[in-house]
Design an enzyme around this catalytic site. Structure first.
Site, PDB file in Angstrom:
ATOM      1  CD  GLU A  11      -2.933   1.313   2.285  1.00 61.38           C
ATOM      2  OE1 GLU A  11      -4.016   2.069   2.178  1.00 61.38           O
ATOM      3  OE2 GLU A  11      -2.558   0.447   3.244  1.00 61.38           O
ATOM      4  CG  HIS A  48      -3.415   6.407   0.481  1.00 64.83           C
ATOM      5  ND1 HIS A  48      -3.683   6.921   1.566  1.00 64.83           N
ATOM      6  CD2 HIS A  48      -3.620   5.070   0.497  1.00 64.83           C
ATOM      7  CE1 HIS A  48      -4.126   5.944   2.572  1.00 64.83           C
ATOM      8  NE2 HIS A  48      -4.064   4.874   1.902  1.00 64.83           N
ATOM      9  NE  ARG A  92     -20.827  23.622 -12.836  1.00 65.01           N
ATOM     10  CZ  ARG A  92     -21.676  24.020 -11.912  1.00 65.01           C
ATOM     11  NH1 ARG A  92     -21.201  24.121 -10.592  1.00 65.01           N
ATOM     12  NH2 ARG A  92     -22.639  24.522 -12.301  1.00 65.01           N
ATOM     13  CG  ASP A 144      -7.402  -0.248   5.836  1.00 58.93           C
ATOM     14  OD1 ASP A 144      -6.210  -0.695   5.887  1.00 58.93           O
ATOM     15  OD2 ASP A 144      -7.715   0.933   5.648  1.00 58.93           O
ATOM     16  N   GLY A 151      -7.025   2.986   9.896  1.00 57.72           N
ATOM     17  CA  GLY A 151      -7.283   1.490   9.586  1.00 57.72           C
ATOM     18  C   GLY A 151      -8.501   1.128  10.332  1.00 57.72           C
TER      19      GLY A 151
END
Length: 375
Positions: free
Chosen positions: A122, A185, A217, A261, A296
């Site tokens: 990650e 991320h 938008r 997670d 987490g």
């Protein structure tokens, strides 16, 4: 040989009868068509597959083989029969020392533990502007570095921020190496995320969290995921994502799958752990830093099943989000389903959705006790 009796979820639908487990495989499926609503027998479901696990039972994947073994045993007790050990951002020296230790557990499943299928990297190839609770140890990815890490441990998934300069040129090469590149991320725009998907990115890391949001938008990464993704992670702890947003994702992304997670505090009582700037507090299923940011989750996959059914999904649909879809995402043809010849990863769930049995490659694992409030 182990014989399990109940309502068996197969790709052809529910069947009532028995599964025979032998030598780590499903040896026979002795059953006929049935409506599980017509009896009180338990559900027999494919074992849960969690592609995003940082810790559990007080242990952190970043602490090496012994910690990962402890993590894998804790999650197995909650029905996870296979998982990816997930790293956070760290410097090169730390990852270079860690990955061979994690590879040991990937090569040989410890007794009573989930099978560790490989690594989800990650960090560190994420944006410093979208860290969430990750440590501030980011850097741009380099193909030579990733190849070196691949030689140390089986890298299955890699989270990458597409707005970091140079990352767009790497996605195709990483995909050709068999790595599932996930976008996350990051504050990338809709167009940047869409370009990354076209270059070979396969999914999104914990959809909605630590990424540019959907605005009418400026659709952002969330908009790209909802409009174009075939696969994506989602954390269904009812804290990371509002149930309404979960319903949007479940309708929009065909093979959305769920992850925990899970932080090291998963499976531990509520309270404060550690001190100083990295102290964390676990309360009511959430894990937060001192400033309130989520760090987490404390989710387990059996609770994820209950949360999804509570949201209105059928048991069969919820099971697919926890087993079949993540297996398909990684190309695991022998997991995520119940059929003769496949790996004997099975969970038994009572009609109140309480986990009452776990088998990892045919080995029985004692299920964790669950508070009646969580069933």
């Amino acid at each position: 040989m182990t014989r399990l009796h109940g309502n068996i979820l197969t790709d052809q639908g529910w069947r009532h009868g028995a599964l025979l487990l032998e030598n780590g495989r499903i040896a026979a499926l002795d059953a006929g068509p049935a409506d599980p609503a017509g009896n009180d027998d338990p559900y027999l479901l494919p074992g849960f597959i969690d592609l995003h696990v940082h810790g559990g039972d007080g242990a952190d994947v970043m602490d090496g083989a012994a910690a990962l073994t402890r993590v894998a045993r804790k999650h197995a007790a909650h029905g996870t029969t296979a998982l990816l050990a997930t790293t956070v951002c760290a410097d090169d020296a730390t990852l270079s020392a860690l990955l061979p230790q994690l590879a040991e557990v990937c090569r040989q499943r410890p007794a009573g533990a989930a099978d560790v299928l490989g690594i989800h990297l990650e960090g560190p190839y994420v944006s410093p502007h979208s860290l969430g609770a990750l440590p501030d140890e980011t850097r741009a990815a380099a193909l030579a570095e990733v190849d070196r890490y691949r030689a140390l441990a089986p890298l299955r998934v890699l989270t990458l921020a597409p707005d970091v300069p140079g990352h767009d040129a790497l996605i195709g090469e990483l995909a050709r190496r068999g790595i599932r590149v996930q976008l996350g991320h990051s504050q990338a725009s809709y167009d940047e995320a869409l370009a990354a998907l076209r270059q070979g990115a396969a999914g999104f890391t914990h959809l909605f969290n630590a990424m540019s949001p959907l605005q009418h938008r400026a659709p952002g990464m969330v908009g790209a995921a909802l409009a174009h993704a075939e696969f994506s992670e989602l954390i269904p702890d009812l804290i990371h994502v509002h149930p309404g947003a979960m319903r949007v994702a479940l309708r929009a992304i065909p093979r959305l799958y769920c992850v925990t997670d899970a932080a090291p505090l998963a499976g531990l009582p509520d309270g404060q752990y550690g001190d100083g700037p990295r102290a964390v507090h676990k309360c009511l299923g959430g894990v937060r830093l001192a400033d309130g940011r989520l760090a987490g989750s404390a989710l387990t996959m059996d609770q994820a099943l209950r949360n999804l059914v509570g949201l209105g999904l059928s048991v069969a649909d919820a099971s697919a989000r926890l087993s079949r879809n993540p297996a398909d995402y990684l190309g695991l043809s022998e997991r995520g389903r119940l059929a003769v010849g496949l790996v004997a990863d099975v969970v038994r769930v009572e009609r109140d959705l309480r986990l009452s049995g776990v088998w990892v490659a045919g080995e029985a694992v004692a299920p964790a006790e669950v508070s009646p409030d969580n069933v």
